[in-house]
Design a protein around this motif. Structure first.
Motif, PDB file in Angstrom:
ATOM      1  N   ARG A 126       7.832  -4.738   4.649  1.00 48.62           N
ATOM      2  CA  ARG A 126       8.383  -3.821   3.650  1.00 48.62           C
ATOM      3  C   ARG A 126       7.339  -3.467   2.591  1.00 48.62           C
ATOM      4  O   ARG A 126       7.242  -2.303   2.172  1.00 48.62           O
ATOM      5  CB  ARG A 126       9.607  -4.461   2.985  1.00 48.62           C
ATOM      6  N   ARG A 127       6.559  -4.441   2.190  1.00 51.12           N
ATOM      7  CA  ARG A 127       5.611  -4.213   1.102  1.00 51.12           C
ATOM      8  C   ARG A 127       4.318  -3.561   1.573  1.00 51.12           C
ATOM      9  O   ARG A 127       3.722  -2.758   0.857  1.00 51.12           O
ATOM     10  CB  ARG A 127       5.265  -5.552   0.432  1.00 51.12           C
ATOM     11  N   GLU A 128       3.881  -3.882   2.782  1.00 50.88           N
ATOM     12  CA  GLU A 128       2.531  -3.487   3.189  1.00 50.88           C
ATOM     13  C   GLU A 128       2.477  -2.630   4.436  1.00 50.88           C
ATOM     14  O   GLU A 128       1.416  -2.100   4.766  1.00 50.88           O
ATOM     15  CB  GLU A 128       1.678  -4.752   3.387  1.00 50.88           C
ATOM     16  N   GLY A 129       3.596  -2.499   5.145  1.00 55.79           N
ATOM     17  CA  GLY A 129       3.598  -1.651   6.325  1.00 55.79           C
ATOM     18  C   GLY A 129       3.169  -2.390   7.577  1.00 55.79           C
ATOM     19  O   GLY A 129       2.646  -3.506   7.520  1.00 55.79           O
ATOM     20  N   PRO A 130       3.339  -1.773   8.753  1.00 54.87           N
ATOM     21  CA  PRO A 130       3.075  -2.431  10.030  1.00 54.87           C
ATOM     22  C   PRO A 130       1.614  -2.431  10.477  1.00 54.87           C
ATOM     23  O   PRO A 130       1.291  -3.049  11.483  1.00 54.87           O
ATOM     24  CB  PRO A 130       3.924  -1.619  11.011  1.00 54.87           C
TER      25      PRO A 130
END
Length: 354
Positions: A126-130
């Motif tokens: 959620r915070r940093e992306g995949p």
């Protein structure tokens, strides 16, 4: 295709292989199973043969997948892990602590570790992306189960197998270790869960090598390790297999924080209330035509005697007694069905001698 067959197609048993990144990723990002209304006995008589078969199968899948409940044991374990993870925010040049979930079998150790790790993984996404800044798949968590007689090379191979690295079977032991560090670094893995650590014999040469290698990996990887196993203190994990005065110099004992997990006890009022609260929550999940409030709570003492307050034995019993309730047409949980239910050998043996 009838509605129950469609439900099974969308919500049937998930065959996660948590030891591979694809399986772990599927587990992390899976949606909750879609619920459905319980049919009355009259409504069930109106189903065709196939519909009745599929409806019963849907209920068995549902009843077999009990929710993870925030018990006092889970809450206490999460608190310990949260405290240790505070040091996980340190910069990469500083050492981080590790967590050791250490308890007897059947107390939910792996469930605690995987559910905590799943929440951790989701927050990082959620915070940093995949995707990392370097263009690699972000894998905040690596789940690595160990096998009996694991060696230094086997440990490195298990880590690389999770990431799907192609050099598993052709690199040297030292190269495998370097590749494991590269995978953790490239995928920005921050939590490494090593399950079934009790398979390592820390008094044997291979076990000592594994123990030393784990310390080395912890030094090189900017990740926090969560170790899960049975009676690790007795197996001298914290002492690194050393005895006497030498045990006082074991680094693991200073770096690792033990997180015990206790069974439910009913010999005190708080313990009994906690056990009843668990049973009441589980009652609300079960799908039987004649299910009613109290059908588990009324049998609290019997269920504790049968399972010794161990969550694994309890879930085994509920799986099977629900199956019997459906197969026999009883459609509720009765003392007679509980008595007819056979569970794991440890639970049965202990119940007979209680």
């Amino acid at each position: 295709m009838n509605r129950w067959a469609r439900w099974l197609a969308d919500n049937g048993t998930a065959r996660y292989q948590l030891s591979r990144k694809k399986g772990w990723d599927a587990f992390v990002h899976s949606a909750p199973r879609e619920s459905f209304d319980v049919l009355t006995r009259t409504e069930m008589t109106r189903l065709s043969g196939e519909e009745r078969e599929d409806y019963n199968e849907a209920r068995m899948v549902w009843n077999a997948n009990l929710p993870t409940i925030k018990t006092s044991q889970l809450t206490a374990a999460y608190s310990v892990i949260d405290q240790v993870l505070a040091s996980g925010r340190r910069d990469g040049d500083k050492l981080r602590g590790s967590v050791v979930i250490d308890a007897e079998p059947g107390l939910g150790k792996t469930t605690i570790a995987t559910r905590y790790a799943r929440d951790f993984h989701r927050r990082a996404y959620r915070r940093e992306g995949p995707v990392t800044l370097g263009g690699h798949q972000r894998l905040p968590v690596a789940f690595v189960p160990l096998s009996a007689g694991i060696t230094l090379k086997g440990l490195n191979q298990q880590i690389l197998r999770f990431y799907g690295h192609p050099a598993i079977d052709r690199a040297s032991t030292s190269k495998l270790g370097a590749l494991a560090v590269d995978c953790v670094t490239s995928c920005e893995t921050r939590l490494v869960v090593l399950d079934d650590l009790h398979f390592v014999d820390f008094k044997h040469r291979n076990g000592i090598e594994v123990s030393n290698h784990l310390k080395g990996l912890a030094n090189e990887m900017a990740a926090t390790f969560v170790y899960v196993g049975v009676q690790l203190a007795e197996k001298r994990f914290f002492d690194e297999g050393q005895l006497g005065e030498q045990a006082a110099y074991a680094q693991t004992s200073r770096r690792a924080t033990r997180c015990p997990v206790a069974p439910f006890a009913v010999d005190t009022d708080p313990g009994l209330r906690s056990w009843i609260s668990l049973l009441r929550t589980l009652e609300g999940h079960i799908k039987l035509a004649d299910a009613h409030e109290g059908m588990l709570v009324e049998q609290a003492k019997v269920l504790h005697r049968r399972t010794q307050g161990r969550i694994a034995s309890l879930t085994n019993l509920i799986d099977r007694v629900c199956y019997l309730a459906i197969a026999s047409g009883t459609e509720t949980i009765t003392p007679e069905l509980i008595a007819a239910t056979t569970i794991d050998n440890a639970g049965e043996s202990a119940a007979r001698t209680a």
